[in-house]
Scaffold this active site. Structure first.
Site, PDB file in Angstrom:
ATOM      1  N   LYS A   1     -48.190 -14.841  11.175  1.00 56.78           N
ATOM      2  CA  LYS A   1     -47.402 -13.553  12.408  1.00 56.78           C
ATOM      3  C   LYS A   1     -47.094 -13.259  11.733  1.00 56.78           C
ATOM      4  O   LYS A   1     -46.842 -12.834  11.047  1.00 56.78           O
ATOM      5  CB  LYS A   1     -46.304 -14.691  13.018  1.00 56.78           C
ATOM      6  CG  LYS A   1     -45.884 -13.236  13.874  1.00 56.78           C
ATOM      7  CD  LYS A   1     -46.543 -13.674  15.413  1.00 56.78           C
ATOM      8  CE  LYS A   1     -46.423 -11.641  16.584  1.00 56.78           C
ATOM      9  NZ  LYS A   1     -47.443 -11.841  17.458  1.00 56.78           N
TER      10      LYS A   1
ATOM     11  N   GLU B   1     -42.111 -17.086   0.658  1.00 55.63           N
ATOM     12  CA  GLU B   1     -41.721 -18.013  -0.318  1.00 55.63           C
ATOM     13  C   GLU B   1     -40.384 -18.146  -1.326  1.00 55.63           C
ATOM     14  O   GLU B   1     -39.407 -17.083  -1.126  1.00 55.63           O
ATOM     15  CB  GLU B   1     -43.181 -16.871  -1.178  1.00 55.63           C
ATOM     16  CG  GLU B   1     -42.583 -16.061  -1.821  1.00 55.63           C
ATOM     17  CD  GLU B   1     -43.025 -14.509  -2.878  1.00 55.63           C
ATOM     18  OE1 GLU B   1     -43.808 -16.035  -3.299  1.00 55.63           O
ATOM     19  OE2 GLU B   1     -43.583 -13.718  -2.996  1.00 55.63           O
TER      20      GLU B   1
ATOM     21  N   GLY C   1     -48.249  -9.294  -4.141  1.00 53.72           N
ATOM     22  CA  GLY C   1     -48.509  -8.705  -3.259  1.00 53.72           C
ATOM     23  C   GLY C   1     -50.940  -8.626  -2.877  1.00 53.72           C
ATOM     24  O   GLY C   1     -50.813  -7.787  -2.156  1.00 53.72           O
TER      25      GLY C   1
ATOM     26  N   ARG D   1     -38.722 -18.005 -10.852  1.00 53.94           N
ATOM     27  CA  ARG D   1     -38.526 -17.739 -12.468  1.00 53.94           C
ATOM     28  C   ARG D   1     -37.357 -16.105 -11.911  1.00 53.94           C
ATOM     29  O   ARG D   1     -36.620 -15.581 -11.073  1.00 53.94           O
ATOM     30  CB  ARG D   1     -39.795 -16.964 -12.845  1.00 53.94           C
ATOM     31  CG  ARG D   1     -40.319 -16.045 -11.581  1.00 53.94           C
ATOM     32  CD  ARG D   1     -41.029 -15.233 -12.231  1.00 53.94           C
ATOM     33  NE  ARG D   1     -42.054 -14.802 -10.473  1.00 53.94           N
ATOM     34  CZ  ARG D   1     -41.816 -13.265 -10.234  1.00 53.94           C
ATOM     35  NH1 ARG D   1     -40.688 -12.821  -9.752  1.00 53.94           N
ATOM     36  NH2 ARG D   1     -42.464 -13.193  -8.740  1.00 53.94           N
TER      37      ARG D   1
ATOM     38  N   LYS E   1     -48.038 -21.776  -1.271  1.00 53.48           N
ATOM     39  CA  LYS E   1     -47.167 -20.928  -0.185  1.00 53.48           C
ATOM     40  C   LYS E   1     -46.829 -21.773   1.193  1.00 53.48           C
ATOM     41  O   LYS E   1     -45.858 -22.198   1.843  1.00 53.48           O
ATOM     42  CB  LYS E   1     -47.487 -19.799  -0.244  1.00 53.48           C
ATOM     43  CG  LYS E   1     -47.377 -18.991  -0.815  1.00 53.48           C
ATOM     44  CD  LYS E   1     -47.618 -17.288  -1.290  1.00 53.48           C
ATOM     45  CE  LYS E   1     -47.545 -16.188  -1.781  1.00 53.48           C
ATOM     46  NZ  LYS E   1     -46.704 -15.383  -1.613  1.00 53.48           N
TER      47      LYS E   1
ATOM     48  N   VAL F   1     -37.795  -9.378 -11.700  1.00 49.94           N
ATOM     49  CA  VAL F   1     -37.839  -7.900 -12.347  1.00 49.94           C
ATOM     50  C   VAL F   1     -36.503  -7.818 -11.777  1.00 49.94           C
ATOM     51  O   VAL F   1     -35.346  -7.196 -12.778  1.00 49.94           O
ATOM     52  CB  VAL F   1     -39.293  -7.326 -11.906  1.00 49.94           C
ATOM     53  CG1 VAL F   1     -38.664  -5.876 -11.697  1.00 49.94           C
ATOM     54  CG2 VAL F   1     -40.045  -7.686 -12.156  1.00 49.94           C
TER      55      VAL F   1
HETATM   56  P1  ADP Z   1     -46.301 -11.910  -2.712  1.00 57.99           P
HETATM   57  O1  ADP Z   1     -45.675 -13.295  -3.211  1.00 57.99           O
HETATM   58  O2  ADP Z   1     -47.839 -11.172  -2.923  1.00 57.99           O
HETATM   59  O3  ADP Z   1     -45.434 -10.713  -3.317  1.00 57.99           O
HETATM   60  P2  ADP Z   1     -44.960 -12.307  -0.125  1.00 57.99           P
HETATM   61  O4  ADP Z   1     -45.435 -13.321   0.672  1.00 57.99           O
HETATM   62  O5  ADP Z   1     -43.828 -12.231  -1.321  1.00 57.99           O
HETATM   63  O6  ADP Z   1     -46.197 -11.763  -1.208  1.00 57.99           O
HETATM   64  O7  ADP Z   1     -45.215 -10.720   0.633  1.00 57.99           O
HETATM   65  C1  ADP Z   1     -44.450  -9.388  -0.648  1.00 57.99           C
HETATM   66  C2  ADP Z   1     -44.599  -8.280   1.000  1.00 57.99           C
HETATM   67  O8  ADP Z   1     -46.317  -8.606   1.620  1.00 57.99           O
HETATM   68  C3  ADP Z   1     -44.003  -9.010   1.951  1.00 57.99           C
HETATM   69  O9  ADP Z   1     -42.267  -8.847   1.314  1.00 57.99           O
HETATM   70  C4  ADP Z   1     -43.673  -8.230   3.541  1.00 57.99           C
HETATM   71  O10 ADP Z   1     -43.673  -6.736   3.020  1.00 57.99           O
HETATM   72  C5  ADP Z   1     -45.193  -8.548   3.415  1.00 57.99           C
HETATM   73  N1  ADP Z   1     -45.302  -8.967   3.796  1.00 57.99           N
HETATM   74  C6  ADP Z   1     -45.713 -10.731   3.601  1.00 57.99           C
HETATM   75  N2  ADP Z   1     -45.494 -11.444   4.542  1.00 57.99           N
HETATM   76  C7  ADP Z   1     -45.484 -10.693   5.480  1.00 57.99           C
HETATM   77  C8  ADP Z   1     -45.807 -10.806   7.531  1.00 57.99           C
HETATM   78  N3  ADP Z   1     -45.743 -12.361   8.026  1.00 57.99           N
HETATM   79  N4  ADP Z   1     -45.103 -10.394   8.353  1.00 57.99           N
HETATM   80  C9  ADP Z   1     -44.924  -8.793   7.667  1.00 57.99           C
HETATM   81  N5  ADP Z   1     -45.264  -8.478   6.202  1.00 57.99           N
HETATM   82  C10 ADP Z   1     -45.652  -9.371   4.938  1.00 57.99           C
END
Ligand code: ADP
Length: 453
Positions: free
Chosen positions: A201, A288, A165, A292, A116, A295
């Site tokens: 942040k 990110e 998550g 792929r 990431k 869902v």
């Molecule tokens: P994963 O790959 O584990 O799914 P993500 O980076 O896609 O992780 O983030 C998943 C969720 O986490 C986001 O949709 C959001 O709800 C929360 N999130 C991630 N980064 C942040 C951030 N910098 N600030 C607030 N919420 C975040």
């Protein structure tokens, strides 16, 4: 030409791929674990090979056995679905070196976007806004605290290898940071075998809005519009819709262009998703890329009329995308509810077991992607999603009304599911008004009596 595909997955996504193949006249090979003998994907594929024990580590994650199955059955390509080996660069490279087409991006792109912090760096250089954060991973507590202070609290600590998550922690000050930093590292080590974390942040109450990318091997990269996936629990999506009730045409255009630039920076090919967080003012930040099929891809399929799985197979076959950005139109509104075998009234505890009765809704504007049926025993080894209900129509209002109507028809007996929870959300004024942010679920759960679901 691809004539036979191995599907390295299970559940509804394995069925989805089998269905696309069947319509395209492509033969299918299912692989399955000992726990999935009764699974629909095994019954619907042209051939099936058992690849090991019930645990994923003994079957669906065994790249060696999957490649052996592919060679024995003489397939031309492997579709990895989502989860399992779908974002495993080594597996994609193994397929490449065995002359088996991997229905997905090149292993190089998976590797680049799978880390990431490398991904953020790559898209930032392409001019795409990213969430302010540490310069790559932070390897010591001292370095991490320094970085957190510089970014400014609240911050979110995230696993470099993250997904689903997991390994994410929020800290509001130095004291909570010191604790959460170690918790996040441990969680990441356990979940991904890689304890590296970075800091961002923490954006308060953002929306999660992602863009579907489709790219061919001849340099054409298009976006198929957005999906709003703000309704999440513990950073895992529950409901996805398109178009987002938050975006206007101008912001959609800007974000779509940024998404295409991000994919181009990864030298991307096949279907992928660029995820953004969007704050209340409409500032958007890349978080990110998922390399792929997702869902929630049916939501995009229903609003654009483009079959993403067929496009994935065509691209893997080396064909050119036969449409341009200007040809992509969004003529409908679609909402997807994830049907999980969980008990929402008891903190979403998994509810595996046998489905004694299964009756799926139908009628106009209703699509079900599910591997469940009456008498199906849900194995406890895999994720709890047993289906997706996608409802669509000319307007958001129709999609909402249809979702409520279809959820009311949906019968799944013998286990607990998220159906009643979705019904409650579809009749909640905040969701109906299109006001849900990623903070929505916590608020909804705190103000809704659990006897409603
Ligand atoms: P994963 O790959 O584990 O799914 P993500 O980076 O896609 O992780 O983030 C998943 C969720 O986490 C986001 O949709 C959001 O709800 C929360 N999130 C991630 N980064 C942040 C951030 N910098 N600030 C607030 N919420 C975040």
């Amino acid at each position: 030409m691809i004539q036979k595909i191995l599907i390295a997955n299970r559940g509804e996504i394995a069925l989805r791929v089998i269905r696309a193949c069947r319509e395209m006249g492509i033969k299918t090979l299912a692989v399955y674990s000992e726990a999935d003998v009764q699974s629909l994907h095994v019954q619907l594929a042209d051939e099936a090979i058992c690849i090991g024990g019930p645990r994923s580590a003994d079957s669906y994650l065994r790249a060696d056995r999957i490649i052996s199955a592919a060679e024995i059955a003489d397939v031309d390509a492997i579709h990895p679905g989502y989860g399992f080996l779908s974002e495993n660069a080594k597996f994609a490279a193994q397929c490449e070196s065995c002359n088996i087409k991997f229905v997905g991006p090149k292993s190089k792109s998976i590797q680049m976007m799978g880390d990431k912090s490398v991904a953020k760096d790559t898209v930032r250089k392409a001019g795409v806004p990213i969430v302010p954060g540490s310069d790559g991973p932070v390897d010591s507590e001292a370095e991490a605290v320094k970085s957190a202070r510089k970014i400014g609290y609240p911050v979110i600590i995230k696993a470099v290898a993250g997904g689903g998550g997991r390994g994410m922690r929020i800290a509001h000050n130095d004291v909570s940071f010191a604790k959460e930093y170690h918790v996040a590292r441990n969680e990441a080590e356990k979940a991904f075998g890689n304890g590296a974390v970075y800091i961002e942040k923490y954006i308060e109450k953002p929306r999660h809005i992602e863009f579907q990318i489709l790219a061919d091997s001849h340099g054409k990269v298009l976006h198929l519009g957005e999906r709003d996936c703000s309704v999440q629990r513990r950073h895992q999506k529950l409901i996805e819709e398109s178009p987002s009730p938050f975006l206007n045409a101008d912001l959609r255009k800007k974000m779509g262009k940024a998404a295409v630039r991000a994919a181009e920076a990864a030298d991307y090919e096949n279907a992928g998703t660029i995820e953004f967080l969007v704050d209340a003012k409409g500032n958007y930040y890349f978080i990110e890329m998922n390399t792929r099929i997702q869902v929630e891809h049916p939501v995009t399929e229903e609003v654009t009329g483009i079959d993403l799985i067929k496009q994935q197979i065509r691209v893997a076959n080396g064909e050119k995308l036969d449409f341009d950005q200007g040809d992509v139109t969004w003529t409908k509104h679609a909402i997807e509810c994830r049907i999980n075998a969980e008990d929402p009234a008891r903190n979403f505890i998994p509810s595996p077991g046998t489905i004694s009765l299964y009756y799926a809704p139908g009628g106009p504007g209703v699509r079900i992607d599910s591997h469940a049926y009456s008498g199906y025993a849900i194995p406890p080894y895999y994720d709890s999603m047993i289906g997706k209900l996608i409802c669509f129509g000319a307007t958001r209002k129709i999609a909402l009304q249809r979702s409520y109507r279809a959820l009311s028809e949906y019968l799944i007996r013998g286990i607990k599911t998220t159906i009643p929870l979705h019904k409650a959300i579809m009749s909640d004024p905040v969701f109906i008004d299109g006001k849900a942010t990623t903070a929505y679920m916590e608020d909804f759960m705190s103000r809704t009596p659990t006897d409603l679901f």
